[in-house]
Write a protein that holds these residues in place. Structure first.
Motif, PDB file in Angstrom:
ATOM      1  N   TYR A 184      -4.716  15.337  12.372  1.00 46.39           N
ATOM      2  CA  TYR A 184      -4.042  14.215  13.035  1.00 46.39           C
ATOM      3  C   TYR A 184      -4.798  12.913  12.776  1.00 46.39           C
ATOM      4  O   TYR A 184      -4.210  11.893  12.426  1.00 46.39           O
ATOM      5  CB  TYR A 184      -3.952  14.491  14.532  1.00 46.39           C
ATOM      6  N   CYS A 185      -6.122  12.957  12.952  1.00 46.84           N
ATOM      7  CA  CYS A 185      -6.939  11.771  12.742  1.00 46.84           C
ATOM      8  C   CYS A 185      -6.905  11.317  11.282  1.00 46.84           C
ATOM      9  O   CYS A 185      -6.812  10.128  10.995  1.00 46.84           O
ATOM     10  CB  CYS A 185      -8.386  12.038  13.177  1.00 46.84           C
ATOM     11  N   PHE A 186      -6.960  12.282  10.362  1.00 44.45           N
ATOM     12  CA  PHE A 186      -6.906  11.958   8.931  1.00 44.45           C
ATOM     13  C   PHE A 186      -5.579  11.293   8.582  1.00 44.45           C
ATOM     14  O   PHE A 186      -5.541  10.269   7.890  1.00 44.45           O
ATOM     15  CB  PHE A 186      -7.089  13.220   8.094  1.00 44.45           C
ATOM     16  N   ALA A 187      -4.483  11.870   9.062  1.00 50.10           N
ATOM     17  CA  ALA A 187      -3.157  11.331   8.754  1.00 50.10           C
ATOM     18  C   ALA A 187      -2.993   9.933   9.337  1.00 50.10           C
ATOM     19  O   ALA A 187      -2.445   9.026   8.680  1.00 50.10           O
ATOM     20  CB  ALA A 187      -2.076  12.259   9.306  1.00 50.10           C
ATOM     21  N   SER A 188      -3.472   9.733  10.560  1.00 48.26           N
ATOM     22  CA  SER A 188      -3.348   8.428  11.208  1.00 48.26           C
ATOM     23  C   SER A 188      -4.195   7.380  10.502  1.00 48.26           C
ATOM     24  O   SER A 188      -3.761   6.246  10.295  1.00 48.26           O
ATOM     25  CB  SER A 188      -3.751   8.538  12.679  1.00 48.26           C
ATOM     26  N   GLN A 189      -5.427   7.751  10.140  1.00 46.73           N
ATOM     27  CA  GLN A 189      -6.310   6.827   9.437  1.00 46.73           C
ATOM     28  C   GLN A 189      -5.728   6.471   8.070  1.00 46.73           C
ATOM     29  O   GLN A 189      -5.767   5.310   7.647  1.00 46.73           O
ATOM     30  CB  GLN A 189      -7.694   7.450   9.264  1.00 46.73           C
ATOM     31  N   ASN A 190      -5.174   7.454   7.386  1.00 48.33           N
ATOM     32  CA  ASN A 190      -4.566   7.229   6.085  1.00 48.33           C
ATOM     33  C   ASN A 190      -3.383   6.271   6.190  1.00 48.33           C
ATOM     34  O   ASN A 190      -3.205   5.386   5.351  1.00 48.33           O
ATOM     35  CB  ASN A 190      -4.102   8.565   5.494  1.00 48.33           C
ATOM     36  N   GLU A 191      -2.586   6.433   7.251  1.00 49.72           N
ATOM     37  CA  GLU A 191      -1.424   5.566   7.461  1.00 49.72           C
ATOM     38  C   GLU A 191      -1.869   4.136   7.755  1.00 49.72           C
ATOM     39  O   GLU A 191      -1.259   3.172   7.273  1.00 49.72           O
ATOM     40  CB  GLU A 191      -0.578   6.099   8.628  1.00 49.72           C
ATOM     41  N   ARG A 192      -2.944   3.989   8.525  1.00 45.05           N
ATOM     42  CA  ARG A 192      -3.466   2.656   8.820  1.00 45.05           C
ATOM     43  C   ARG A 192      -3.944   1.959   7.559  1.00 45.05           C
ATOM     44  O   ARG A 192      -3.720   0.772   7.357  1.00 45.05           O
ATOM     45  CB  ARG A 192      -4.632   2.755   9.819  1.00 45.05           C
ATOM     46  N   GLU A 193      -4.642   2.709   6.703  1.00 43.55           N
ATOM     47  CA  GLU A 193      -5.153   2.130   5.452  1.00 43.55           C
ATOM     48  C   GLU A 193      -4.012   1.745   4.526  1.00 43.55           C
ATOM     49  O   GLU A 193      -4.069   0.711   3.853  1.00 43.55           O
ATOM     50  CB  GLU A 193      -6.093   3.126   4.779  1.00 43.55           C
ATOM     51  N   LYS A 194      -2.971   2.570   4.489  1.00 43.90           N
ATOM     52  CA  LYS A 194      -1.793   2.247   3.675  1.00 43.90           C
ATOM     53  C   LYS A 194      -1.123   0.978   4.180  1.00 43.90           C
ATOM     54  O   LYS A 194      -0.707   0.120   3.402  1.00 43.90           O
ATOM     55  CB  LYS A 194      -0.806   3.422   3.704  1.00 43.90           C
ATOM     56  N   LEU A 195      -1.012   0.855   5.507  1.00 43.91           N
ATOM     57  CA  LEU A 195      -0.410  -0.332   6.101  1.00 43.91           C
ATOM     58  C   LEU A 195      -1.231  -1.570   5.795  1.00 43.91           C
ATOM     59  O   LEU A 195      -0.679  -2.632   5.469  1.00 43.91           O
ATOM     60  CB  LEU A 195      -0.287  -0.140   7.615  1.00 43.91           C
ATOM     61  N   ALA A 196      -2.565  -1.431   5.861  1.00 38.50           N
ATOM     62  CA  ALA A 196      -3.452  -2.556   5.563  1.00 38.50           C
ATOM     63  C   ALA A 196      -3.306  -2.988   4.106  1.00 38.50           C
ATOM     64  O   ALA A 196      -3.280  -4.185   3.804  1.00 38.50           O
ATOM     65  CB  ALA A 196      -4.898  -2.176   5.857  1.00 38.50           C
ATOM     66  N   ARG A 197      -3.190  -2.001   3.207  1.00 39.81           N
ATOM     67  CA  ARG A 197      -3.016  -2.322   1.783  1.00 39.81           C
ATOM     68  C   ARG A 197      -1.681  -3.014   1.538  1.00 39.81           C
ATOM     69  O   ARG A 197      -1.603  -3.981   0.773  1.00 39.81           O
ATOM     70  CB  ARG A 197      -3.112  -1.051   0.931  1.00 39.81           C
ATOM     71  N   ARG A 198      -0.625  -2.518   2.188  1.00 44.17           N
ATOM     72  CA  ARG A 198       0.698  -3.134   2.018  1.00 44.17           C
ATOM     73  C   ARG A 198       0.698  -4.571   2.529  1.00 44.17           C
ATOM     74  O   ARG A 198       1.281  -5.462   1.907  1.00 44.17           O
ATOM     75  CB  ARG A 198       1.763  -2.315   2.752  1.00 44.17           C
ATOM     76  N   THR A 199       0.030  -4.797   3.661  1.00 43.00           N
ATOM     77  CA  THR A 199      -0.049  -6.147   4.221  1.00 43.00           C
ATOM     78  C   THR A 199      -0.817  -7.071   3.290  1.00 43.00           C
ATOM     79  O   THR A 199      -0.401  -8.208   3.044  1.00 43.00           O
ATOM     80  CB  THR A 199      -0.744  -6.103   5.600  1.00 43.00           C
ATOM     81  N   LYS A 200      -1.940  -6.561   2.755  1.00 43.03           N
ATOM     82  CA  LYS A 200      -2.755  -7.357   1.837  1.00 43.03           C
ATOM     83  C   LYS A 200      -1.970  -7.700   0.572  1.00 43.03           C
ATOM     84  O   LYS A 200      -2.011  -8.844   0.090  1.00 43.03           O
ATOM     85  CB  LYS A 200      -4.018  -6.584   1.477  1.00 43.03           C
ATOM     86  N   ASP A 201      -1.225  -6.725   0.030  1.00 36.28           N
ATOM     87  CA  ASP A 201      -0.426  -6.958  -1.172  1.00 36.28           C
ATOM     88  C   ASP A 201       0.691  -7.960  -0.903  1.00 36.28           C
ATOM     89  O   ASP A 201       1.001  -8.798  -1.755  1.00 36.28           O
ATOM     90  CB  ASP A 201       0.176  -5.637  -1.671  1.00 36.28           C
ATOM     91  N   ALA A 202       1.295  -7.874   0.291  1.00 31.93           N
ATOM     92  CA  ALA A 202       2.379  -8.794   0.648  1.00 31.93           C
ATOM     93  C   ALA A 202       1.865 -10.223   0.771  1.00 31.93           C
ATOM     94  O   ALA A 202       2.505 -11.172   0.299  1.00 31.93           O
ATOM     95  CB  ALA A 202       3.029  -8.353   1.959  1.00 31.93           C
ATOM     96  N   LEU A 203       0.683 -10.387   1.371  1.00 30.48           N
ATOM     97  CA  LEU A 203       0.091 -11.721   1.505  1.00 30.48           C
ATOM     98  C   LEU A 203      -0.280 -12.293   0.140  1.00 30.48           C
ATOM     99  O   LEU A 203      -0.094 -13.483  -0.113  1.00 30.48           O
ATOM    100  CB  LEU A 203      -1.153 -11.643   2.393  1.00 30.48           C
ATOM    101  N   LYS A 204      -0.790 -11.414  -0.746  1.00 29.50           N
ATOM    102  CA  LYS A 204      -1.156 -11.852  -2.082  1.00 29.50           C
ATOM    103  C   LYS A 204       0.082 -12.307  -2.853  1.00 29.50           C
ATOM    104  O   LYS A 204       0.062 -13.334  -3.545  1.00 29.50           O
ATOM    105  CB  LYS A 204      -1.826 -10.698  -2.834  1.00 29.50           C
ATOM    106  N   ALA A 205       1.172 -11.565  -2.696  1.00 25.73           N
ATOM    107  CA  ALA A 205       2.423 -11.922  -3.383  1.00 25.73           C
ATOM    108  C   ALA A 205       2.955 -13.259  -2.883  1.00 25.73           C
ATOM    109  O   ALA A 205       3.439 -14.084  -3.663  1.00 25.73           O
ATOM    110  CB  ALA A 205       3.458 -10.821  -3.159  1.00 25.73           C
ATOM    111  N   LYS A 206       2.857 -13.480  -1.574  1.00 29.95           N
ATOM    112  CA  LYS A 206       3.323 -14.752  -1.003  1.00 29.95           C
ATOM    113  C   LYS A 206       2.478 -15.914  -1.508  1.00 29.95           C
ATOM    114  O   LYS A 206       2.994 -16.984  -1.826  1.00 29.95           O
ATOM    115  CB  LYS A 206       3.263 -14.694   0.524  1.00 29.95           C
ATOM    116  N   LYS A 207       1.164 -15.676  -1.584  1.00 33.15           N
ATOM    117  CA  LYS A 207       0.264 -16.721  -2.058  1.00 33.15           C
ATOM    118  C   LYS A 207       0.549 -17.059  -3.510  1.00 33.15           C
ATOM    119  O   LYS A 207       0.572 -18.239  -3.898  1.00 33.15           O
ATOM    120  CB  LYS A 207      -1.183 -16.263  -1.895  1.00 33.15           C
ATOM    121  N   GLU A 208       0.776 -16.031  -4.333  1.00 30.69           N
ATOM    122  CA  GLU A 208       1.084 -16.254  -5.750  1.00 30.69           C
ATOM    123  C   GLU A 208       2.424 -16.953  -5.937  1.00 30.69           C
ATOM    124  O   GLU A 208       2.637 -17.657  -6.915  1.00 30.69           O
ATOM    125  CB  GLU A 208       1.077 -14.913  -6.489  1.00 30.69           C
TER     126      GLU A 208
END
Length: 203
Positions: free
Chosen positions: A127-151
């Motif tokens: 449960y902890c692994f899956a939740s942590q993995n989902e959080r990291e995926k969300l953080a990466r998606r947010t970072k990629d979205a911000l980078k795309a907006k900046k570009e």
């Protein structure tokens, strides 16, 4: 002995929801609580006086009830560490949001069911692994979205007020006209750090 533990992050929140969930569970299962423990965690610290009091109260054979996994700790490492503390002392931890974790490690005759104990430990890790993995995926998606907006030239951050924009425009104009940072500071009343940041962003 049976105990319930609740935790909220700020004193603006309420434990009413957790208390309601726990009370419903106790009523449906004809259980009585020997004591309730509650912490309000504020600021950057994670001081939990009632959680410490709970740990000083429980003994092997007792049961502690939580509504959700994250009531055990601040992060996944903390959650697993807290769970292991109870597990090592043969204290039954019941987490209502996860069906498998709401199973008792104790049989009707009072002996420990080692299979259930092992299964609960594995489920918590998963449960902890899956939740942590989902959080990291969300953080990466947010970072990629911000980078795309900046570009794409989309300005990030809070909307700029008219007055703030006028100051920014003045800093840009004075920079183009060759004024020094100190002169711009004097004219705008802004700090050197702010002026330098605007000059860098709009260069």
């Amino acid at each position: 002995m049976k105990y319930a533990y609740m935790r909220i992050s700020t004193n603006k929140q309420s434990t009413d929801r957790q208390e309601s969930i726990l009370n419903d569970y106790f009523e449906k299962n004809s259980l009585g609580m020997d004591d309730w423990f509650k912490d309000v965690i504020t600021g950057k610290t994670f001081d939990r006086p009632d959680f410490d009091r709970l740990k000083n109260t429980v003994v092997a054979g007792d049961t502690v009830y939580f509504t959700e996994v994250d009531r055990l700790g601040r992060d996944w490492d903390g959650i697993k560490e807290a769970y292991k503390w109870f597990e090592d002392r043969n204290i039954n931890v019941i987490i209502l949001e996860v069906p498998t974790l709401s199973l008792s490690i104790y049989k009707e005759d009072g002996t420990i069911d080692l299979n259930i104990k092992l299964i609960k430990s594995i489920v918590l890790d998963t449960y902890c692994f899956a939740s942590q993995n989902e959080r990291e995926k969300l953080a990466r998606r947010t970072k990629d979205a911000l980078k795309a907006k900046k570009e794409a030239g989309i300005k990030l951050g809070r909307p700029t007020t008219k007055k703030a924009q006028e100051v920014i425009d003045l800093i840009i104009r004075m920079t183009k006209e060759g004024y020094s940072t100190r002169e711009i500071q004097f004219k705008t009343g802004k700090s050197r750090q702010y002026v330098c940041r605007i000059k860098k962003e709009y260069a």
